[in-house]
Design a protein around this motif. Structure first.
Motif, PDB file in Angstrom:
ATOM      1  N   THR A   1       0.699  -0.782  -0.423  1.00 38.05           N
ATOM      2  CA  THR A   1       0.100  -0.005  -0.174  1.00 38.05           C
ATOM      3  C   THR A   1       0.968   1.580   0.131  1.00 38.05           C
ATOM      4  OG1 THR A   1       0.020   0.057   2.626  1.00 38.05           O
ATOM      5  CG2 THR A   1      -2.166  -1.112   1.383  1.00 38.05           C
ATOM      6  N   THR A   2       1.813   1.029  -0.549  1.00 38.05           N
ATOM      7  CA  THR A   2       3.233   2.456  -0.162  1.00 38.05           C
ATOM      8  C   THR A   2       3.732   2.890   0.534  1.00 38.05           C
ATOM      9  OG1 THR A   2       2.066   3.870  -0.707  1.00 38.05           O
ATOM     10  CG2 THR A   2       2.147   3.098  -2.851  1.00 38.05           C
ATOM     11  N   LEU A   3       2.418   2.788   1.833  1.00 37.91           N
ATOM     12  CA  LEU A   3       3.030   2.830   3.217  1.00 37.91           C
ATOM     13  C   LEU A   3       4.856   2.596   3.455  1.00 37.91           C
ATOM     14  CD1 LEU A   3       0.201   2.394   4.882  1.00 37.91           C
ATOM     15  CD2 LEU A   3       1.177   3.999   4.377  1.00 37.91           C
ATOM     16  N   LEU A   4       5.676   1.514   2.733  1.00 37.48           N
ATOM     17  CA  LEU A   4       7.058   1.265   4.120  1.00 37.48           C
ATOM     18  C   LEU A   4       7.384   1.120   2.061  1.00 37.48           C
ATOM     19  CD1 LEU A   4       6.602  -1.505   7.007  1.00 37.48           C
ATOM     20  CD2 LEU A   4       8.049   1.337   6.300  1.00 37.48           C
ATOM     21  N   LEU A   5       9.135   1.548   1.943  1.00 37.06           N
ATOM     22  CA  LEU A   5       9.374   1.366   0.617  1.00 37.06           C
ATOM     23  C   LEU A   5      10.048  -0.430   0.710  1.00 37.06           C
ATOM     24  CD1 LEU A   5      11.863   4.399  -0.325  1.00 37.06           C
ATOM     25  CD2 LEU A   5       9.170   3.241  -0.900  1.00 37.06           C
TER      26      LEU A   5
ATOM     27  N   HIS B   1      -5.637   3.649  -6.651  1.00 38.90           N
ATOM     28  CA  HIS B   1      -6.594   2.431  -6.814  1.00 38.90           C
ATOM     29  C   HIS B   1      -7.046   1.647  -5.527  1.00 38.90           C
ATOM     30  CE1 HIS B   1      -5.270   3.671 -10.618  1.00 38.90           C
ATOM     31  NE2 HIS B   1      -6.068   2.589 -11.762  1.00 38.90           N
ATOM     32  N   ILE B   2      -6.671   2.053  -4.646  1.00 38.83           N
ATOM     33  CA  ILE B   2      -6.527   0.815  -3.615  1.00 38.83           C
ATOM     34  C   ILE B   2      -7.883   1.931  -2.869  1.00 38.83           C
ATOM     35  CG2 ILE B   2      -4.395  -0.140  -3.931  1.00 38.83           C
ATOM     36  CD1 ILE B   2      -3.175   0.695  -1.624  1.00 38.83           C
ATOM     37  N   SER B   3      -7.757   1.054  -1.486  1.00 40.62           N
ATOM     38  CA  SER B   3      -8.700   1.830  -0.218  1.00 40.62           C
ATOM     39  C   SER B   3      -8.103   0.913   0.554  1.00 40.62           C
ATOM     40  CB  SER B   3      -9.758   1.547  -0.089  1.00 40.62           C
ATOM     41  OG  SER B   3     -10.839   2.158   1.153  1.00 40.62           O
ATOM     42  N   VAL B   4      -7.478   1.327   2.219  1.00 42.70           N
ATOM     43  CA  VAL B   4      -7.100   0.818   2.829  1.00 42.70           C
ATOM     44  C   VAL B   4      -8.100   0.894   4.608  1.00 42.70           C
ATOM     45  CG1 VAL B   4      -4.510   0.369   4.510  1.00 42.70           C
ATOM     46  CG2 VAL B   4      -4.677   1.052   1.961  1.00 42.70           C
ATOM     47  N   THR B   5      -8.098  -0.278   5.068  1.00 41.03           N
ATOM     48  CA  THR B   5      -9.421  -0.009   6.235  1.00 41.03           C
ATOM     49  C   THR B   5      -8.626  -0.626   7.469  1.00 41.03           C
ATOM     50  OG1 THR B   5     -11.720  -0.134   4.837  1.00 41.03           O
ATOM     51  CG2 THR B   5     -11.526  -0.514   7.406  1.00 41.03           C
TER      52      THR B   5
ATOM     53  N   PHE C   1      -8.915  -0.024  13.507  1.00 39.49           N
ATOM     54  CA  PHE C   1      -9.524   0.873  13.993  1.00 39.49           C
ATOM     55  C   PHE C   1      -9.978   1.967  12.926  1.00 39.49           C
ATOM     56  CE2 PHE C   1      -6.041  -0.408  16.538  1.00 39.49           C
ATOM     57  CZ  PHE C   1      -6.490  -0.895  17.615  1.00 39.49           C
ATOM     58  N   ALA C   2     -11.200   2.256  13.172  1.00 37.53           N
ATOM     59  CA  ALA C   2     -12.413   3.395  12.163  1.00 37.53           C
ATOM     60  C   ALA C   2     -11.709   4.310  11.949  1.00 37.53           C
ATOM     61  CB  ALA C   2     -13.832   2.934  12.955  1.00 37.53           C
ATOM     62  N   ALA C   3     -11.437   5.320  11.259  1.00 38.83           N
ATOM     63  CA  ALA C   3     -10.879   6.325  10.654  1.00 38.83           C
ATOM     64  C   ALA C   3     -11.878   7.202  10.342  1.00 38.83           C
ATOM     65  CB  ALA C   3      -9.738   6.523  10.088  1.00 38.83           C
ATOM     66  N   LEU C   4     -12.368   7.891  11.655  1.00 42.30           N
ATOM     67  CA  LEU C   4     -13.648   8.119  12.113  1.00 42.30           C
ATOM     68  C   LEU C   4     -13.760   9.746  12.401  1.00 42.30           C
ATOM     69  CD1 LEU C   4     -16.165   5.647  11.373  1.00 42.30           C
ATOM     70  CD2 LEU C   4     -15.504   6.650   8.775  1.00 42.30           C
TER      71      LEU C   4
ATOM     72  N   GLN D   1     -14.309   4.417  -4.549  1.00 40.92           N
ATOM     73  CA  GLN D   1     -15.068   3.032  -6.192  1.00 40.92           C
ATOM     74  C   GLN D   1     -13.153   2.390  -6.441  1.00 40.92           C
ATOM     75  OE1 GLN D   1     -16.783   4.945  -9.493  1.00 40.92           O
ATOM     76  NE2 GLN D   1     -19.071   4.560  -8.245  1.00 40.92           N
ATOM     77  N   PRO D   2     -12.686   1.999  -5.308  1.00 40.07           N
ATOM     78  CA  PRO D   2     -11.443   0.949  -5.146  1.00 40.07           C
ATOM     79  C   PRO D   2     -11.208  -0.014  -6.417  1.00 40.07           C
ATOM     80  CG  PRO D   2     -11.825   0.505  -3.076  1.00 40.07           C
ATOM     81  CD  PRO D   2     -12.652   1.776  -3.449  1.00 40.07           C
ATOM     82  N   LYS D   3     -10.083  -0.483  -7.052  1.00 39.49           N
ATOM     83  CA  LYS D   3     -10.487  -1.213  -7.322  1.00 39.49           C
ATOM     84  C   LYS D   3      -9.994  -2.532  -6.273  1.00 39.49           C
ATOM     85  CE  LYS D   3      -9.430  -0.050 -12.133  1.00 39.49           C
ATOM     86  NZ  LYS D   3      -8.806   0.142 -13.634  1.00 39.49           N
ATOM     87  N   VAL D   4      -9.104  -1.859  -5.832  1.00 39.78           N
ATOM     88  CA  VAL D   4      -8.286  -2.987  -4.780  1.00 39.78           C
ATOM     89  C   VAL D   4      -8.759  -2.608  -3.393  1.00 39.78           C
ATOM     90  CG1 VAL D   4      -6.178  -4.532  -3.819  1.00 39.78           C
ATOM     91  CG2 VAL D   4      -6.455  -4.285  -6.182  1.00 39.78           C
ATOM     92  N   MET D   5      -9.594  -3.476  -2.447  1.00 44.20           N
ATOM     93  CA  MET D   5      -9.108  -3.568  -0.528  1.00 44.20           C
ATOM     94  C   MET D   5      -8.282  -3.939  -0.380  1.00 44.20           C
ATOM     95  SD  MET D   5     -13.346  -2.515   0.193  1.00 44.20           S
ATOM     96  CE  MET D   5     -12.220  -1.576   1.349  1.00 44.20           C
ATOM     97  N   PHE D   6      -7.417  -3.702   0.577  1.00 46.21           N
ATOM     98  CA  PHE D   6      -6.891  -4.333   2.193  1.00 46.21           C
ATOM     99  C   PHE D   6      -7.377  -3.916   2.916  1.00 46.21           C
ATOM    100  CE2 PHE D   6      -4.232  -3.198  -1.505  1.00 46.21           C
ATOM    101  CZ  PHE D   6      -3.024  -4.040  -1.459  1.00 46.21           C
ATOM    102  N   LEU D   7      -8.090  -4.975   3.683  1.00 51.18           N
ATOM    103  CA  LEU D   7      -8.660  -5.335   4.657  1.00 51.18           C
ATOM    104  C   LEU D   7      -7.795  -5.886   5.967  1.00 51.18           C
ATOM    105  CD1 LEU D   7     -12.675  -5.976   3.984  1.00 51.18           C
ATOM    106  CD2 LEU D   7     -11.122  -4.339   4.546  1.00 51.18           C
TER     107      LEU D   7
END
Length: 316
Positions: free
Chosen positions: A51-55, A78-82, A85-88, A153-159
């Protein structure tokens, strides 16, 4: 074959600790892939690289064809990360939270409201849309967080362990939401501490241990890899499970394992006749058996066998 997620030889170290050492992945478009492993196995580090958070230190990875290092901005589109903990914003209502996310994605206020109303309906949150998130149950928060995650509308979701801490009913409600996402064509990479969850949801499962992928397959393939039926022996208080494991191995050449509290011994017994012989031998030796069952293997058995074998191979 079109892959939404591809990784080849991913490595990542932190000082002297190699957290990920050569991970390869190929996850198809529209697939739900579960990544399972013990704490410290490298799941989160792998996801952070994807998810590009680490190289990554070495290796390569692509999301929807985009390189996670050289095309990081395109990957993020193209991604979403959940996460767990809810980011709300708990001071805002569900409707206000979704409208805020929509406006951050470039929708005008009218469009944002229409989209928020649609998402509240899709995620069964219409009656909660006017309530502040601080008054939501855990399950409602997780559904709202997922609704915010699909807004772009991500094509890939990381849960990443999305149902941790939820009660059984809330977990099953979230399963229904995840199934709908996959049915609509979203690729999902799921990590979870609940093996039943992976069994229920995943098209394929990958087991990771000590930073390496040690097995990949459908839930059925992985269970079949155990090689036969599982004999589970529950012991009476005061028994010595280590002695019982040694006796089974010396008499039948079968490797038995005990659980963490030493009250249960499990082994692959193959057929019923062998299981009955094992129990007969234990009773002849006055083993303190409470009860026993012979059953088809479940993912827990696969998990235990793989992680136990990996521990031996790594010398731990």
């Amino acid at each position: 074959m079109a892959y939404a997620i591809e990784a080849h030889g991913l490595h990542k170290s932190f000082q002297t600790h190699e957290a990920v050492c050569g991970v390869d992945l190929a996850i198809r478009q529209g697939e739900l892939f579960a990544l399972l492993g013990p704490n410290g196995a490298g799941k989160t580090t792998t996801i952070h690289m994807l998810t590009t958070l680490l190289l990554p230190d070495r290796g390569s990875a692509h999301i929807c064809g985009y390189d996670v290092v050289h095309d990081a901005a395109a990957v993020r589109r193209h991604i979403s990360v959940t996460g767990q903990f809810a980011a709300l914003d708990e001071s805002l209502t569900g409707m206000q939270n979704l409208m805020l996310f929509a406006e951050l994605h470039g929708y005008n206020r009218k469009e944002a409201r229409m989209l928020a109303e649609k998402l509240l309906e899709s995620f069964n949150l219409v009656n909660a849309g006017g309530k502040t998130v601080g008054n939501y149950s855990g399950g409602m928060r997780r559904r709202l967080d997922l609704a915010a995650g699909v807004l772009s509308q991500p094509k890939v979701m990381f849960l990443d362990e999305p149902t941790t801490g939820l009660d059984p009913q809330s977990r099953r409600e979230l399963w229904d939401v995840v199934r709908r996402l996959v049915n609509n064509g979203t690729t999902v990479l799921l990590t979870t501490q609940y093996l039943e969850e992976a069994d229920q949801l995943a098209d394929r499962i990958g087991f990771i241990a000590a930073g390496k992928i040690i097995a990949v397959g459908t839930p059925e393939q992985l269970k079949e890899s155990i090689g036969g039926k599982m004999l589970t022996i529950r012991l009476k208080e005061g028994s010595d499970p280590a002695d019982i494991c040694r006796l089974i191995e010396s008499e039948y050449g079968l490797e038995a394992h005990m659980d963490d509290n030493g009250s249960i011994v499990k082994l692959v017994a193959g057929e019923a006749i062998l299981a009955h012989k094992v129990i007969g031998t234990l009773l002849d030796q006055s083993a303190m058996i409470e009860d026993f069952t012979l059953s088809e293997p479940i993912l827990d058995d696969v998990y235990f066998a793989l992680t136990a074998n990996n521990g031996k191979e790594s010398g731990s």
